[in-house]
Enzyme design. Structure first.
Site, PDB file in Angstrom:
ATOM      1  N   SER A   1       0.834  -1.194   0.000  1.00 53.25           N
ATOM      2  CA  SER A   1       0.000   0.000   0.000  1.00 53.25           C
ATOM      3  C   SER A   1       0.869   1.244   0.000  1.00 53.25           C
ATOM      4  O   SER A   1       2.089   1.159   0.062  1.00 53.25           O
ATOM      5  CB  SER A   1      -0.914   0.001   1.226  1.00 53.25           C
ATOM      6  OG  SER A   1      -0.144   0.220   2.390  1.00 53.25           O
ATOM      7  N   LYS A   2       0.204   2.381  -0.056  1.00 51.35           N
ATOM      8  CA  LYS A   2       0.926   3.663  -0.169  1.00 51.35           C
ATOM      9  C   LYS A   2       2.012   3.832   0.874  1.00 51.35           C
ATOM     10  O   LYS A   2       3.032   4.434   0.616  1.00 51.35           O
ATOM     11  CB  LYS A   2      -0.021   4.856  -0.041  1.00 51.35           C
ATOM     12  CG  LYS A   2      -1.150   4.930  -1.007  1.00 51.35           C
ATOM     13  CD  LYS A   2      -2.464   4.353  -0.616  1.00 51.35           C
ATOM     14  CE  LYS A   2      -2.831   2.975  -0.875  1.00 51.35           C
ATOM     15  NZ  LYS A   2      -3.778   2.158  -0.497  1.00 51.35           N
TER      16      LYS A   2
END
Length: 465
Positions: A239-240
């Site tokens: 994820s980010k």
RNA sequence: GUCCCUAUCGUCUAGCCUGGCCCAGGACACCGCCCUUUCACGGCGGCGACGGGGGUUCGAAUCCCCCUGGGGACGCCA
């Protein structure tokens, strides 16, 4: 043209991320290898979250990676009539029914089931009701009871079996009349003649439900190949917070598409000890059999290494073209400096990204050099005055401003100054580039050209302290 | 919690199906040496793994079972 028909079916709720790109790549490679057909389908049944910007971003990223499709993009939002018709068909055949349970009721039941340690699945409240209240409803697919388990042979993971008592009556049409994922994916894969579904691991659990839907719809079931997920360094789903996950973010950071493709394919797939693969290599060598079954960790350092490899070995003309926007982003006017190709050639083996290359190339285009503090203090001192004077003198006289000619000039300079090459090169490097790290000094001299070189040395002399 | 998937160096992996060639090979990263006008490149070398326990077998990283770890799913998202 073989019978193989594969597809990539992203939902346009954001940019194309690393995982999606790999799925698309695997589909693409197999379709090229088997001379099959690669279909692109935009899964935008969630009208709320789907955006045109996301569609554009996905298309752009695929284009950058070189993953051209043969058919599509098809938009599911254009096909709602078809889906409604199929839902009606299932209802008419008694394979689906209206459910009037409210989201609140369902949430409560789900919650309760979880609490009690039961599988949180729909209890079938509306399954046998015969009335038709004037109230909002969803349509549910009636879980078939003609057998009690469903097995499919995953092309990557092997046979996988699910007991039907793990399943429930899934919603195929929402209250607002729009169809849901599990229904449309089946209808479209069937309608589009998809023979092999290559998708993320996270869909394994959906597969038995979908198989049941294929059967209910009277369609033939495609083969499935579920590719493992990509995780971050902490083994959590990527994820980010693990850094950039958008494919195009890497383009902006100066990565080459071939590096991304090479990295992506090797994450979870291998071919003996080989590491470097061109797209053509991959089309020839890729195989589902050699795709690993366990989730893999995204390793930015290896991507970086591949990128530096492709920069090192890449065509200088192409890199020069690619470098321009990175230079311009730094406010550099590329017309106001040496030719780009020679510049690139001096930097290819020193830059791991195009951003780095632009940083390192900046000095070539500067009107006036900014000296690094430390470099200036160490090398631009008054006691270098004689050296610079001789340098100006001899370089002025040098007629061939290329490596061979410069070597001759430097032999003389070394003689006159009684200095070793290194003692001359460093001060000169600072004068020419502003710092102590640069390409080979001969190359810098040659690329810059005599006029600029003399100009920069003269200015350095005025800056001696 | 339930179900599904999965398990070789820190990471990506080869080997596993068709046990012995594996006191486990390659790559990234890291460390050292060499090359060298700087920074890099490159070359050479080093560090470093079969999750645990039971079996089967003359012999298991390879086959079987259990445990444990990791991931995924359980939405009127896809």
């Amino acid at each position: 043209m073989s019978d193989l028909r594969v597809r990539f079916a992203p939902s346009p709720t954001g940019y194309l991320h690393i995982g999606g790109a790999r799925t698309a790549l695997f589909n693409y490679l197999l379709s090229r290898q088997q001379q099959g057909t690669f279909v692109l389908r935009i899964e935008d049944t969630d009208v709320e979250r789907s955006t045109q910007e996301s569609v554009d971003a996905i298309l752009q990223a695929m284009d950058w990676l070189g993953l051209a499709c043969d058919e599509g993009p098809f938009y599911q939002s254009d096909r709602f009539d078809l889906y409604r018709q199929k839902v009606q068909q299932l209802v008419d055949e008694g394979k689906a029914y209206r459910c009037y349970c409210t989201p609140e009721e369902l949430d409560a039941k789900r919650e309760a089931a979880m609490q009690e340690g039961r599988k949180p699945k729909y209890d079938g409240t509306c399954r046998h009701r015969t009335d038709q209240p004037d109230a909002p409803y969803v349509v549910r697919f009636k879980l078939p009871t003609d057998r009690d388990e469903t097995t499919f042979n995953d092309r990557i993971k092997g046979p996988i079996t699910f007991r039907h008592d793990e399943l429930d009556d899934l919603i195929i049409q929402r209250t607002d009349g729009t169809p849901t994922y599990n229904l449309v994916v089946v209808i479209d894969d069937a309608e589009m003649g998809i023979t092999l579904v290559i998708r993320g691991d996270d869909h394994v659990n959906n597969t038995p439900r979908q198989i049941l839907l294929y059967e209910a719809l009277g369609c033939s079931v495609p083969e499935f190949a579920h590719v493992p997920m990509i995780l971050g360094a902490d083994k959590k789903r990527l994820s980010k917070r693990h850094g950039a996950t958008s494919v195009m973010a890497y383009q902006e950071m100066g990565y080459l598409p071939e590096a991304m493709v090479n990295y992506l394919v090797r994450l979870g797939w291998s071919c003996g000890d080989e590491e470097i693969f061109s797209m053509d290599d991959l089309i020839e060598k890729f195989s589902l059999e050699n795709v690993g079954r366990a989730a893999g960790v995204f390793n930015p350092e290896k991507l970086l290494w591949l990128n530096s490899h492709y920069i090192k070995t890449g065509d200088a003309e192409r890199l020069a073209r690619l470098l321009v926007p990175f230079l311009e982003a730094k406010g550099i006017n590329v017309n106001n400096g040496p030719d780009m190709v020679p510049v690139v050639k001096t930097l290819q083996e020193r830059a791991a990204t195009m951003v780095e290359m632009a940083d390192s190339a900046a000095f070539y285009f500067a009107d006036t050099i900014d000296y690094e503090e430390k470099a200036k203090a160490k090398f631009l001192t008054v006691d270098q005055k004689d050296l610079f004077t001789i340098l100006i003198d001899e370089l002025q006289k040098c007629e061939r401003f290329d490596e061979a000619g410069l070597e001759v000039a430097f032999a003389t300079i070394m003689e006159k100054t009684e200095l070793k090459f290194g003692k001359i090169a460093q001060p000169l490097r600072v004068a020419l580039t502003g710092g102590t790290a640069s390409p080979s000094i001969y190359h810098v001299l040659e690329v810059l050209g005599k006029d600029v070189v003399l100009q920069r040395i003269e200015r350095a002399v005025t800056a001696l302290a």
